[in-house]
Design a protein around this motif. Structure first.
Motif, PDB file in Angstrom:
ATOM      1  N   LEU A  32       2.067   9.337  12.741  1.00 36.57           N
ATOM      2  CA  LEU A  32       0.839  10.141  12.832  1.00 36.57           C
ATOM      3  C   LEU A  32      -0.190  10.538  11.309  1.00 36.57           C
ATOM      4  O   LEU A  32       0.867  10.612   9.753  1.00 36.57           O
ATOM      5  CB  LEU A  32       1.618  11.454  13.154  1.00 36.57           C
ATOM      6  CG  LEU A  32       0.845  12.699  13.132  1.00 36.57           C
ATOM      7  CD1 LEU A  32      -0.354  12.839  14.402  1.00 36.57           C
ATOM      8  CD2 LEU A  32       1.565  14.164  13.177  1.00 36.57           C
ATOM      9  N   ALA A  33      -0.806  10.518  11.039  1.00 37.50           N
ATOM     10  CA  ALA A  33      -1.219  11.283   9.475  1.00 37.50           C
ATOM     11  C   ALA A  33      -2.466  12.374   9.976  1.00 37.50           C
ATOM     12  O   ALA A  33      -3.190  12.171  11.388  1.00 37.50           O
ATOM     13  CB  ALA A  33      -2.504   9.522   9.169  1.00 37.50           C
ATOM     14  N   VAL A  34      -2.325  13.229   9.175  1.00 45.03           N
ATOM     15  CA  VAL A  34      -2.487  14.260   9.016  1.00 45.03           C
ATOM     16  C   VAL A  34      -3.796  15.002   7.857  1.00 45.03           C
ATOM     17  O   VAL A  34      -4.059  14.403   6.979  1.00 45.03           O
ATOM     18  CB  VAL A  34      -1.785  15.700   8.814  1.00 45.03           C
ATOM     19  CG1 VAL A  34      -2.331  17.191   8.956  1.00 45.03           C
ATOM     20  CG2 VAL A  34      -0.791  15.738   9.838  1.00 45.03           C
ATOM     21  N   GLY A  39      -7.674  18.499  11.170  1.00 42.70           N
ATOM     22  CA  GLY A  39      -7.180  17.240  12.685  1.00 42.70           C
ATOM     23  C   GLY A  39      -6.257  16.230  11.861  1.00 42.70           C
ATOM     24  O   GLY A  39      -5.217  16.588  11.261  1.00 42.70           O
ATOM     25  N   ALA A  40      -5.626  14.936  13.198  1.00 38.58           N
ATOM     26  CA  ALA A  40      -4.616  13.966  12.756  1.00 38.58           C
ATOM     27  C   ALA A  40      -5.284  12.906  13.114  1.00 38.58           C
ATOM     28  O   ALA A  40      -5.920  13.444  14.526  1.00 38.58           O
ATOM     29  CB  ALA A  40      -3.081  14.979  13.072  1.00 38.58           C
ATOM     30  N   LEU A  41      -4.187  11.937  13.402  1.00 35.14           N
ATOM     31  CA  LEU A  41      -5.210  10.664  14.336  1.00 35.14           C
ATOM     32  C   LEU A  41      -3.733  10.439  13.865  1.00 35.14           C
ATOM     33  O   LEU A  41      -2.970  10.563  13.367  1.00 35.14           O
ATOM     34  CB  LEU A  41      -5.044   9.905  12.727  1.00 35.14           C
ATOM     35  CG  LEU A  41      -6.887  10.214  12.087  1.00 35.14           C
ATOM     36  CD1 LEU A  41      -6.864   9.103  11.343  1.00 35.14           C
ATOM     37  CD2 LEU A  41      -8.074   9.950  14.142  1.00 35.14           C
ATOM     38  N   ALA A  42      -3.597  10.131  15.357  1.00 35.25           N
ATOM     39  CA  ALA A  42      -2.128   8.918  15.858  1.00 35.25           C
ATOM     40  C   ALA A  42      -2.419   7.690  16.414  1.00 35.25           C
ATOM     41  O   ALA A  42      -3.239   7.597  16.818  1.00 35.25           O
ATOM     42  CB  ALA A  42      -1.177  10.166  17.233  1.00 35.25           C
ATOM     43  N   ALA A  43      -1.461   7.161  16.526  1.00 34.91           N
ATOM     44  CA  ALA A  43      -1.573   5.474  16.855  1.00 34.91           C
ATOM     45  C   ALA A  43      -0.249   5.230  17.051  1.00 34.91           C
ATOM     46  O   ALA A  43       1.005   5.692  16.849  1.00 34.91           O
ATOM     47  CB  ALA A  43      -1.703   5.032  15.206  1.00 34.91           C
ATOM     48  N   PHE A  44      -0.022   4.566  18.515  1.00 36.34           N
ATOM     49  CA  PHE A  44       0.736   4.055  18.269  1.00 36.34           C
ATOM     50  C   PHE A  44       1.308   2.003  18.833  1.00 36.34           C
ATOM     51  O   PHE A  44      -0.075   1.287  19.542  1.00 36.34           O
ATOM     52  CB  PHE A  44       1.397   4.459  19.509  1.00 36.34           C
ATOM     53  CG  PHE A  44       3.020   3.999  20.635  1.00 36.34           C
ATOM     54  CD1 PHE A  44       4.010   4.017  20.048  1.00 36.34           C
ATOM     55  CD2 PHE A  44       2.783   2.851  21.401  1.00 36.34           C
ATOM     56  CE1 PHE A  44       4.970   3.180  20.685  1.00 36.34           C
ATOM     57  CE2 PHE A  44       4.050   1.721  22.166  1.00 36.34           C
ATOM     58  CZ  PHE A  44       5.044   2.053  21.529  1.00 36.34           C
TER      59      PHE A  44
END
Length: 72
Positions: A32-34, A39-44
């Motif tokens: 997760l990056a804020v 907002g935020a970016l999420a990756a999996f």
């Protein structure tokens, strides 16, 4: 401040310099990056580097942050 300095384990300093966004990773492959005031970016992606951070998640967030000009 905590996420910037400790969120990606031993590579937190490299992440702060290269990407410039506070981030937090988990050993399950999440990242997760804020982006403050945006907002935020999420990756999996479960493939991890030797430190325990998502390899593809780091690449994706770094690319989007550079393209959008998001950097503290």
């Amino acid at each position: 401040a905590e996420m910037t300095m400790e969120g990606l384990y031993d590579t937190s300093g490299d992440w702060a310099y290269d990407v410039g966004l506070p981030g937090k990773s988990g050993v399950g492959g999440g990242l997760l990056a804020v982006i403050p005031n945006v907002g935020a970016l999420a990756a999996f992606s479960p493939r991890l580097d030797p430190i325990g951070n998502s390899v593809r998640g780091q690449q994706m967030i770094k690319q989007i942050a550079q393209t959008m000009g998001w950097n503290l």
